[in-house]
Design a protein around this motif. Structure first.
Motif, PDB file in Angstrom:
ATOM      1  N   LYS A  52       0.826  -1.207   0.000  1.00  2.32           N
ATOM      2  CA  LYS A  52       0.000   0.000   0.000  1.00  2.32           C
ATOM      3  C   LYS A  52       0.861   1.259   0.000  1.00  2.32           C
ATOM      4  CE  LYS A  52      -4.012  -1.833   2.440  1.00  2.32           C
ATOM      5  NZ  LYS A  52      -4.807  -1.735   3.678  1.00  2.32           N
ATOM      6  N   ARG A  53       1.875   1.263   0.833  1.00  9.28           N
ATOM      7  CA  ARG A  53       2.732   2.452   0.938  1.00  9.28           C
ATOM      8  C   ARG A  53       3.545   2.677  -0.335  1.00  9.28           C
ATOM      9  NH1 ARG A  53       4.981   2.629   7.144  1.00  9.28           N
ATOM     10  NH2 ARG A  53       2.962   2.285   8.135  1.00  9.28           N
ATOM     11  N   MET A  54       4.030   1.600  -0.943  1.00  5.62           N
ATOM     12  CA  MET A  54       4.806   1.752  -2.179  1.00  5.62           C
ATOM     13  C   MET A  54       3.927   2.237  -3.325  1.00  5.62           C
ATOM     14  SD  MET A  54       7.647  -1.300  -2.113  1.00  5.62           S
ATOM     15  CE  MET A  54       6.691  -2.595  -1.375  1.00  5.62           C
ATOM     16  N   ILE A  55       2.692   1.746  -3.381  1.00  5.56           N
ATOM     17  CA  ILE A  55       1.763   2.207  -4.420  1.00  5.56           C
ATOM     18  C   ILE A  55       1.416   3.671  -4.202  1.00  5.56           C
ATOM     19  CG2 ILE A  55      -0.605   1.971  -5.277  1.00  5.56           C
ATOM     20  CD1 ILE A  55      -0.240  -1.085  -4.907  1.00  5.56           C
ATOM     21  N   GLN A  56       1.158   4.062  -2.967  1.00  5.92           N
ATOM     22  CA  GLN A  56       0.852   5.454  -2.658  1.00  5.92           C
ATOM     23  C   GLN A  56       2.026   6.361  -3.052  1.00  5.92           C
ATOM     24  OE1 GLN A  56       0.173   6.285   1.489  1.00  5.92           O
ATOM     25  NE2 GLN A  56      -0.698   8.289   1.062  1.00  5.92           N
ATOM     26  N   PHE A  57       3.233   5.931  -2.748  1.00  9.15           N
ATOM     27  CA  PHE A  57       4.433   6.685  -3.100  1.00  9.15           C
ATOM     28  C   PHE A  57       4.518   6.871  -4.614  1.00  9.15           C
ATOM     29  CE2 PHE A  57       8.920   6.642  -4.363  1.00  9.15           C
ATOM     30  CZ  PHE A  57       9.417   7.710  -3.643  1.00  9.15           C
ATOM     31  N   ALA A  58       4.308   5.780  -5.352  1.00 12.12           N
ATOM     32  CA  ALA A  58       4.381   5.856  -6.817  1.00 12.12           C
ATOM     33  C   ALA A  58       3.281   6.747  -7.381  1.00 12.12           C
ATOM     34  CB  ALA A  58       4.282   4.452  -7.407  1.00 12.12           C
ATOM     35  N   GLU A  59       2.073   6.629  -6.849  1.00 11.17           N
ATOM     36  CA  GLU A  59       0.968   7.460  -7.330  1.00 11.17           C
ATOM     37  C   GLU A  59       1.226   8.944  -7.091  1.00 11.17           C
ATOM     38  OE1 GLU A  59      -2.831   4.410  -6.946  1.00 11.17           O
ATOM     39  OE2 GLU A  59      -2.394   5.768  -5.275  1.00 11.17           O
TER      40      GLU A  59
END
Length: 68
Positions: A52-59
């Protein structure tokens, strides 16, 4: 950890150590301690939170137009 059979390989060469550190930081923030004596649910929830955190960072970076 002794006896660990992790066959996952990071897409970015040299990222293993940083991902491992990130895993323990997330577990600590969640109040969990990783290990073979923990349930799959406990250990798996850390992986889910990392994702979740990595996806949020990428977004966030895609939205702002900056390259990662």
């Amino acid at each position: 950890m002794a006896g660990e059979r992790n066959t996952n390989t990071p897409a970015a060469q040299g990222a293993s150590q940083q991902l491992d550190q990130f895993k323990y930081e997330v577990a600590n923030e969640m109040g969990l301690q990783l290990g073979g004596d923990r349930t799959s649910r406990e250990n798996g929830s850390v992986g889910g939170q990392m994702t979740k955190r990595m996806i949020q960072f990428a977004e966030e970076h895609l939205k702002s137009g900056t390259r990662i």
